[in-house]
Design a protein around this motif. Sequence first.
Motif, PDB file in Angstrom:
ATOM      1  N   ALA A 113      -0.423   2.749   6.370  1.00 21.97           N
ATOM      2  CA  ALA A 113      -0.262   1.586   5.496  1.00 21.97           C
ATOM      3  C   ALA A 113       0.165   0.410   6.342  1.00 21.97           C
ATOM      4  O   ALA A 113       0.958   0.559   7.275  1.00 21.97           O
ATOM      5  CB  ALA A 113       0.773   1.866   4.404  1.00 21.97           C
ATOM      6  N   ARG A 150       0.809  -1.217   0.000  1.00 19.02           N
ATOM      7  CA  ARG A 150       0.000   0.000   0.000  1.00 19.02           C
ATOM      8  C   ARG A 150       0.842   1.267   0.000  1.00 19.02           C
ATOM      9  O   ARG A 150       0.309   2.377  -0.048  1.00 19.02           O
ATOM     10  CB  ARG A 150      -0.951   0.023   1.206  1.00 19.02           C
ATOM     11  CG  ARG A 150      -1.918  -1.132   1.281  1.00 19.02           C
ATOM     12  CD  ARG A 150      -2.534  -1.523  -0.067  1.00 19.02           C
ATOM     13  NE  ARG A 150      -3.123  -0.395  -0.777  1.00 19.02           N
ATOM     14  CZ  ARG A 150      -3.145  -0.258  -2.105  1.00 19.02           C
ATOM     15  NH1 ARG A 150      -2.556  -1.150  -2.880  1.00 19.02           N
ATOM     16  NH2 ARG A 150      -3.714   0.790  -2.650  1.00 19.02           N
ATOM     17  N   SER A 151       2.161   1.132   0.092  1.00 18.19           N
ATOM     18  CA  SER A 151       3.039   2.299   0.035  1.00 18.19           C
ATOM     19  C   SER A 151       4.408   1.861  -0.460  1.00 18.19           C
ATOM     20  O   SER A 151       4.864   0.760  -0.137  1.00 18.19           O
ATOM     21  CB  SER A 151       3.156   2.950   1.416  1.00 18.19           C
ATOM     22  OG  SER A 151       4.026   4.063   1.377  1.00 18.19           O
TER      23      SER A 151
END
Length: 395
Positions: A102, A44-45
């Motif tokens: 995240a 997610r990052s």
Amino acid sequence: MSDVAVLGAGMHPWGKWGRSFVEYGTAAARTALADAGIGWQDVRSVVGADTVRGGYPGYVAGATFAQALGWQGARVTSVYAACASGAQAIDTARAQILAGMAEVVLVVGADSAPKGFFAPAGGDRPDDPDWLRFRLLGATNPVYFGLYARRRMALHGDTLDDFAQVKVKNAAAGALNPNARYRTAVSAGQVASSPVVADPLRLLDICATSDGGAALVLSSMEYARRHGAGDPVRIRAVSTVTPTYPRTLLDLPDIATDSAVAVDPPALGFRESIARAAYEEAGLGPEDLSLAEVYDLSTALELQWYEDLGLCGPGEGAKLLREGATALGGRIPVNASGGLASFGEAVPAQAIAQVCELTWQLRGTAGERQVAGARAGMTANQGLFGHGSAVVALR
């Protein structure tokens, strides 16, 4: 809790491959994802450690690697802190995880380095000490390394053979590391017979510049448990401190020190303060470490790190080396990976690569260079312009 889990670690072997840094970074990232057992879509990052040598994409490494892996909507961050870029990327990823931004973050750094020593970026910058030292003094990085070595010889009685034995030790470890650029054992005689670069240091006393990449997959502890990683390697502390005024020791890239007439020097020097902050955050001390990965730009500088990390007292670095304590099989192995002596500098990747080595050592999967019973380790380096860098990992 400040812990984050290291789910995956991956590297592209160091060398002089002559290809884009993006290739090295994406290869390392895919290896780290496979090691973590998760898919790219689960990330997610992405935090990328920048290279200033790779053209425009190098300044936005987070987006560059996200694009190369395939756009999937993850947030991106790009960081630059010279040789400490990788540690700052790890710190940024950890902060995002602990803040709940995240659960899974990919950290990537890679570089395609020039041949020879690093030169400053082009253009006239009379307010930039890095530019000034080249233009006014011709003080390349090896010149500074030579000054550090002479200082240790004058203050502590270190010898040319002491410096050579650091290279011998690290070359022996690097010969066991499939990711290292140089995988051949070296004798003290070979170091002594290599060309003088910056007196008293010779060619084999100074690390090369290299191509390479490294990546980590970090996650929250909760995600790690859900993913089935019940006892992962954990990052417990990251130190990115800056120096304290006044600075009374010459240090890259500055060509002068601060005056201490009106203000007393700090109790700790800059490199010592990097380690102290990491120990305090981790709740550990040097006596708790099983191993360390330090920034051996030169053989003499590695000896200085022994003291700065508190592995021995001031001026006792060479003694620790002579006792065999920092070699594989010793009390506190330093640079079990082979260090920069065996890898060379791939600037945005090297602090990440240090944590990769700690991860494999703490998992017990480092093969022939495994440190028996490794439970805690520290990395240390520093970047130009006062960028501290230390990471504590444990299991």
